[in-house]
Design a protein around this motif. Structure first.
Motif: not given
Length: 225
Positions: A24-31, A51-54, A197-204, A213-214
């Motif tokens: 998701l981070e890679r997707l949102l980083a793209r124009k 992402i949908i498949v996962l 549960l938490y994940v790492r996303f954009k260094n946070s 929300n992203e």
């Protein structure tokens, strides 16, 4: 130290969370390209489909745990997470939405083929003229939940054309699956505990559920046709 014996139930569940967050981070980083009625762009459709498949694979894992915990409830032989969810919650309010998530999953996993006629050139980059599903693809669920005049699902409006899948479809899939997982959690945390549960996303460090929300934020900037 004396040897002990334990039992491991092979449920990946939250192990999918970080890979989903990474994609998701890679997707949102793209124009975000301007989607047409024919396609959404190479990276957009590719990352969105992955992402949908996962997301659905993660859901399948949790529903397997639900089936394991609630052994006595399943006198039939449910074939998918959708079947399990509707057995546990036969009056699920977002039943049609969950069915459509599985329509999308089947389309992507089984490589549904459409024959598309379109025109290009002029003010609009691609104009859809016709789209016909190749014979042999699509089950009764697909035919029941897809509007073939728009090539979108009836309740959520998700794309039934693989080439047109985009982050809007990711958000709708995420929302539907997350809502269902929270229903399982509310029923019994031992079978599905995900809200903490938490994940790492954009260094946070962020709650996995907050990734919705992203996606919403990125869609406010996304034009489409």
């Amino acid at each position: 130290m004396p040897r002990t014996s334990e039992t491991l139930v092979t449920v990946l569940g939250s192990a999918y969370f970080q890979p989903i967050a990474d994609l998701l981070e890679r997707l949102l980083a793209r124009k975000s390209p301007r989607s047409t009625r024919v396609q959404s762009g190479h990276d957009e459709s590719g990352y969105s489909a992955a992402i949908i498949v996962l997301l659905v694979a993660m859901f399948e894992s949790y529903t397997s745990r639900v089936r394991y915990i609630q052994k006595g409830k399943f006198h039939n032989n449910p074939k998918s997470g959708l079947d399990i969810a509707l057995t546990v919650f036969p009056n699920l309010r977002h039943k049609k939405a969950l069915q459509e998530v599985y329509v999308l999953r089947d389309m992507l996993m089984h490589g549904h083929l459409w024959e598309i006629e379109y025109e290009w050139g002029g003010p609009q980059p691609m104009v859809l003229r016709s789209a016909n599903l190749h014979p042999g693809y699509g089950d009764s669920k697909f035919r029941n939940r897809v509007d073939f005049s728009t090539q979108r699902t009836k309740a959520l409006g998700m794309s039934a054309l693989p080439s047109r899948v985009d982050r809007r479809d990711v958000l709708k899939t995420f929302q539907t699956i997350w809502k269902t997982l929270l229903r399982f959690e509310k029923q019994n945390r031992s079978q599905c505990y995900v809200s903490h549960l938490y994940v790492r996303f954009k260094n946070s460090r962020v709650e996995f559920g907050e990734l919705q929300n992203e996606l919403r934020s990125s869609l406010k900037k996304k034009p489409s046709l």
